[in-house]
Design an enzyme around this catalytic site. Structure first.
Site, mmCIF file in Angstrom:
data_model
loop_
_atom_site.group_PDB
_atom_site.id
_atom_site.type_symbol
_atom_site.label_atom_id
_atom_site.label_comp_id
_atom_site.label_asym_id
_atom_site.label_seq_id
_atom_site.Cartn_x
_atom_site.Cartn_y
_atom_site.Cartn_z
ATOM 1 N N LYS A 78 31.137 -25.640 79.922
ATOM 2 C CA LYS A 78 31.191 -27.067 80.272
ATOM 3 C C LYS A 78 32.053 -27.217 81.522
ATOM 4 O O LYS A 78 33.120 -26.600 81.612
ATOM 5 C CB LYS A 78 31.799 -27.844 79.099
ATOM 6 N N SER A 155 29.667 -36.165 75.367
ATOM 7 C CA SER A 155 29.633 -35.796 76.759
ATOM 8 C C SER A 155 29.149 -34.372 77.034
ATOM 9 O O SER A 155 28.721 -34.079 78.147
ATOM 10 C CB SER A 155 31.034 -35.950 77.353
ATOM 11 N N SER A 179 32.152 -35.477 71.323
ATOM 12 C CA SER A 179 31.372 -34.867 72.403
ATOM 13 C C SER A 179 30.837 -33.465 72.157
ATOM 14 O O SER A 179 30.014 -32.994 72.942
ATOM 15 C CB SER A 179 32.184 -34.848 73.686
HETATM 16 N N1 GLN Z 1 31.445 -40.832 73.313
HETATM 17 C C1 GLN Z 1 32.864 -40.819 73.246
HETATM 18 C C2 GLN Z 1 33.448 -41.485 74.464
HETATM 19 O O1 GLN Z 1 32.709 -41.946 75.249
HETATM 20 C C3 GLN Z 1 33.378 -39.431 73.052
HETATM 21 C C4 GLN Z 1 33.526 -38.651 74.291
HETATM 22 C C5 GLN Z 1 34.138 -37.311 74.082
HETATM 23 O O2 GLN Z 1 34.285 -36.829 72.943
HETATM 24 N N2 GLN Z 1 34.541 -36.680 75.168
HETATM 25 O O3 GLN Z 1 34.623 -41.555 74.643
#
Ligand code: GLN
Length: 484
Positions: A78, A155, A179
């Site tokens: 990532k 994400s 995410s």
């Molecule tokens: N969807 C969540 C957010 O927008 C989680 C994102 C994440 O875990 N990095 O914050």
């Protein structure tokens, strides 16, 4: 023989050790897959040449018997993990030319175990999002898409899509509010967010430091155990990294779950829950029951406050973490008349809409006069959410819930993009786990009637990934999900 890229890590390692296949051959198969599948926009930087140099080194090590635990396994990383001499962007314009001079601890651990890296994977900008549409490099396309292009989740959308489409054997992800788990569910792959403190955060670009955790996204549960064995461990460079001993997670694969108490939280049967997701939740319960698990009904009464709490705390920490991108010390700079204008111009041009929204919310909830009303209150509710889990875990060993209330949706879906709250609502089952610092896995349970993957989540006690692996493996066997 089936395609080499179909093999799981454990299957590949068995063949590599018996010298039935070579690391170079295996790496080339992934490189080919990776370059054939650019349409998914999963990799934003490809490092095939470097991967082949590493594969040749692995070849030697298999020959002379000095092969390490993940020798010759091709991974995607990532693009939130700093990789030495390889561009690391967080998928933000503000640092899209940043080349770190150091390696994150997690990626270094993987390299030390013989893994090799095919490149850097797309994500929501600074990991803020649930659909990978906030990336400066554009959205990732879910490999399960039919006529309409669907989101891969976020994400870690690039990570989940790359594993699903077999462009790498496994990938690293990070999880602040879901995410790792939500994109895993959307792409029909398996991912685990370990307990907060299990994996070092050193060298991972920060979003919300009290919630961020690294973890693997893999083809199956066993591979997650192999990856986590390598990624986890104490690191003096991260003050929140834990000294709790890391067991061999693979040793829990296949262990009996007779008498294991599986908790089903009543509050998760909310109105917004898709009927198919609900039916699969029942099916997953039956699978575990058939394996001898005992089902117990539990309550997590503060569940309804989890989303608002998360969307106060995460932006608060983000606004503070992202203050460093000022055009002076890091990344891109847009000049102006004087320092203030330089800051404004740089940050206006460098950050995307969602990141700006989070910085504004975060700055607001931390500001004098509002701090008590929002941030302090959110911290108190965070404790109540943690207490709910403590109470629940006095009655059960592991908790079973769906990962996401819905199936993957279309890229550009107006409902999600026009009102960010609709996007945030998709995180309803994942964020409380981060607020409580607990480990949780998402694994595929089956396909919806639209032919799209749906995921189940197993939440464990603090530092008890072991029980998740035990139950997860049994659930995987019973679900019999057919990968792409
Ligand atoms: N969807 C969540 C957010 O927008 C989680 C994102 C994440 O875990 N990095 O914050």
């Amino acid at each position: 023989m089936s395609n080499l890229t179909d093999l799981t890590i454990s299957e590949s390692l068995a063949k590599l050790r018996k010298k039935e296949i070579s690391p170079v051959e295996l790496t080339n198969a992934y490189i080919e897959r990776m370059s054939e599948n650019n349409k998914y926009n999963a990799f934003i930087t490809q490092t095939a040449e470097q991967a082949l140099v590493q594969a040749k080194e692995s070849e030697k090590r298999y020959a002379d018997g000095t092969n390490r635990p993940l020798e010759g396994i091709a991974l995607g990383i990532k693009d939130l993990f700093c990789t030495k001499n390889v561009r690391t962007t967080a998928c933000s314009h503000i640092i899209d030319n940043f080349v770190p001079q150091y390696e994150s601890t997690v990626t270094q651990n993987l390299l030390n175990d013989g893994a090799l890296f095919l490149g850097k994977l797309n994500l929501d900008e600074f990991a803020m999002g649930g659909s990978n549409e906030t990336s400066y490099f554009g959205p990732v396309v879910n490999p399960w898409s039919k006529e309409t292009k669907l989101v891969a989740g976020g994400s870690s959308g690039g990570s989940a899509a790359a594993v699903a489409a077999k462009m790498c054997a496994a990938a690293t992800g990070t999880d602040t509010g879901g995410s790792i788990r939500q994109p895993s569910a959307f792409c029909g792959v398996t991912g685990i967010k370990p307990t907060y403190g299990r994996c070092s955060r050193y060298g991972i670009i920060a979003f919300a430091s009290s919630l961020d955790q690294a973890g693997p996204i893999c083809k199956d549960v066993t591979d997650c155990a192999l990856m986590l064995n390598s990624m986890a461990g104490y690191d003096a460079k991260d003050s929140t990294s834990s000294k709790v001993a890391v067991p061999d997670f693979t040793s829990f694969i296949g262990q009996d779950i007779k008498g294991l108490k599986v908790g089903i939280p009543e509050e998760y049967r909310s109105d917004g829950l898709n009927a198919e997701v609900s039916a699969y939740w029942d099916k997953a319960t039956e699978i575990l029951k058939a394996q001898g698990a005992e089902i117990v009904h539990i309550n997590l009464p503060h569940t309804k406050y989890a989303l608002p709490t998360y969307y106060v705390i995460a932006p608060a920490e983000a606004s503070s973490n992202l203050a460093r991108y000022d055009g002076v010390r890091y990344g891109n700079r847009v000049n102006g008349n004087g320092l203030d204008e330089l800051y404004i111009n740089t940050r206006t041009e460098g950050f995307g809409k969602e990141v700006k929204r989070r910085i504004l919310i975060g700055t607001y909830v931390l500001s004098a006069g509002y701090y008590d009303a929002y941030y302090l209150k959110a911290q108190k509710v965070r404790r109540l959410i943690k207490n709910d889990f403590d109470e629940a875990f006095s009655k059960c060993d592991v908790i079973l819930t769906p990962t996401s209330p819905i199936e993957p949706f279309a890229i550009g879906d107006k409902k999600m993009l026009e009102n960010p709250i609709n996007m945030y609502l998709n995180d309803v089952f994942t964020v409380s786990v981060n607020l409580a610092g607990l480990p949780a896995m998402s694994l595929p349970i089956g396909l919806s009637k639209n032919g799209l993957p749906l995921g189940m989540q197993l939440i464990g006690k603090s530092f008890d990934e072991a029980t998740i692996f035990k139950a997860g493996y049994k659930l995987e066997c019973g679900a019999n999900f057919v990968r792409m």
